[in-house]
Every structure is written in structure tokens, then in C-alpha cells.
Write a protein that holds these residues in place. Structure first.
Motif, short mmCIF file in Angstrom:
data_model
loop_
_atom_site.label_atom_id
_atom_site.label_comp_id
_atom_site.label_asym_id
_atom_site.label_seq_id
_atom_site.Cartn_x
_atom_site.Cartn_y
_atom_site.Cartn_z
N UNK A 26 0.85 -1.19 0.00
CA UNK A 26 0.00 0.00 0.00
C UNK A 26 0.89 1.24 0.00
N UNK A 27 0.70 2.09 -1.00
CA UNK A 27 1.53 3.28 -1.14
C UNK A 27 0.63 4.51 -1.23
N UNK A 28 1.02 5.56 -0.50
CA UNK A 28 0.36 6.86 -0.57
C UNK A 28 1.45 7.86 -0.94
N UNK A 67 4.16 -3.66 8.12
CA UNK A 67 5.36 -2.85 8.34
C UNK A 67 5.28 -1.58 7.51
N UNK A 68 5.81 -0.48 8.07
CA UNK A 68 5.72 0.82 7.41
C UNK A 68 7.07 1.23 6.82
N UNK A 69 7.08 2.43 6.24
CA UNK A 69 8.26 2.93 5.55
C UNK A 69 9.47 3.04 6.48
N UNK A 97 14.82 1.02 7.78
CA UNK A 97 15.79 0.69 8.84
C UNK A 97 16.42 -0.68 8.62
N UNK A 98 15.81 -1.53 7.81
CA UNK A 98 16.38 -2.85 7.50
C UNK A 98 17.63 -2.65 6.66
N UNK A 112 3.64 -2.71 3.88
CA UNK A 112 3.56 -4.07 3.36
C UNK A 112 2.97 -4.95 4.45
N UNK A 113 1.93 -5.69 4.10
CA UNK A 113 1.33 -6.65 5.02
C UNK A 113 2.06 -7.98 4.85
N UNK A 114 2.93 -8.31 5.80
CA UNK A 114 3.76 -9.51 5.69
C UNK A 114 2.96 -10.79 5.82
N UNK A 115 1.77 -10.73 6.40
CA UNK A 115 0.93 -11.93 6.47
C UNK A 115 0.29 -12.24 5.13
N UNK A 116 0.06 -11.23 4.32
CA UNK A 116 -0.52 -11.43 2.99
C UNK A 116 0.55 -11.73 1.94
#
Length: 168
Positions: free
Chosen positions: A92-94, A151-153, A158-159, A112-116
Motif C-alpha cells: 500500500x503506497x500513498x 510494516x511501514x516505511x 531501517x532494515x 507491506x502486510x507480511x501476512x498477505x
């Protein structure tokens, strides 16, 4: 005429109840249980997540990361190519306008929805700016609520790339 008639099995009451099949399965399970209980040296178990697997390929995809320019700003130009290519629709991007002259726009929100996510890597292939990668080396991601897996931007930026992958 080439038609083959196959006789149907399982017409007796014994076959319809599935009891012999269940008993056979339980016998196999109990045999393995007793064998493993007597000799635990043959068990192939790992104390996961304390002990991480070591047989992972270099190409194994981990949790995503967003890459940065040398000044620390994100490379992403919010073109939506990764979200479009994603078969799970989990990105999902805004977008917002960018005023630093690097690009026209940037992601105001990038989630990003890591479960999906199915970890297919299509987002990495679709990105024209090499802004998203899956080379963090983080292969297990745990949480106690569903919200922790979105998880967000800030998290994605930070990764860092895994040290193991940097050496290769």
C-alpha cells in the motif's frame, strides 16, 4: 468402444466406517512414536527460532527493505509498479510531492502486510529504481498481533542488507 469400467471399492460396512484404515494409520504412528522414544539420536529436530537454519540459498528471499540514496532519502519514487505487480495485493503506497529535486514524488506512506505477502519477489523485479529488495536475511518475523505484521516505511528503511549476503 474404449470405455473402461472400473469397479468401485468400499461397498461393505467395514470399508464405509473407515475403521481399518484409521487403525492402520494409528498403528504406523504408534510404531514411529515408540521407535523415536527409544532412540532420540535419530530425531532431526531444531530448536527454532533459537537455532536458525544454515542451509538457506543466497537467493532465499527475506523480509523487504527500502534502499536509500547516499543522503539517506528513499530511492522510491512512488510509481506504484511494485504494488501493481504484487499478486497478493499486500503493498500500500500513498504518494506525496517531492521538493528536493531528486524525483517528482515519494511515498508518504509505504506499507507491506507480511501476512498477505507470498514472498514471490515480483515487487523487486518490477521496481524501475531498485528501491525495494528482499535481501535482509530476516527469514522469520514474529508478532503477537496482526498489526505488528503490517510494516511501514520507517521499518523498511531501517532494515539493512544481511552481513552474510554482503560477503558474497
Amino acid at each position: 468402444m474404449g470405455i473402461k469400467i472400473v469397479p468401485r471399492h468400499g461397498k461393505s460396512l467395514k470399508d464405509k466406517l473407515y475403521l481399518p484404515a484409521i487403525a492402520g494409520g494409528m498403528k504406523t504412528t504408534f510404531t514411529h512414536f515408540v521407535k523415536n522414544l527409544k532412540d532420540t539420536s535419530n530425531l532431526k529436530t531444531m530448536s527454532y527460532p533459537e537455532v536458525q537454519p544454515e542451509d538457506l540459498s543466497e537467493r532465499y528471499r527475506g523480509v523487504h527493505r527500502l534502499t536509500k540514496w547516499d543522503d539517506g532519502s528513499e530511492k522510491c519514487v512512488a510509481c506504484y509498479m511494485c504494488a501493481t505487480a504484487c499478486p497478493a495485493n499486500c503493498i500500500f503506497i500513498d504518494a506525496e510531492e517531492r521538493f528536493d529535486g531528486v524525483a517528482e514524488k515519494r511515498p508518504k506512506q509505504f506499507k507491506i502486510d507480511l501476512l498477505e505477502c507470498v514472498y514471490c519477489g515480483y515487487c523487486v523485479e518490477a521496481c524501475p529504481c531498485d528501491a525495494i529488495r528482499m535481501d535482509t536475511g530476516i527469514f522469520s518475523f514474529t508478532g503477537s498481533s496482526r498489526e505488528e505484521f503490517v510494516v511501514d516505511k520507517e521499518y523498511l528503511m531501517s532494515n539493512e542488507r544481511s552481513k552474510d549476503l554482503n560477503d558474497g
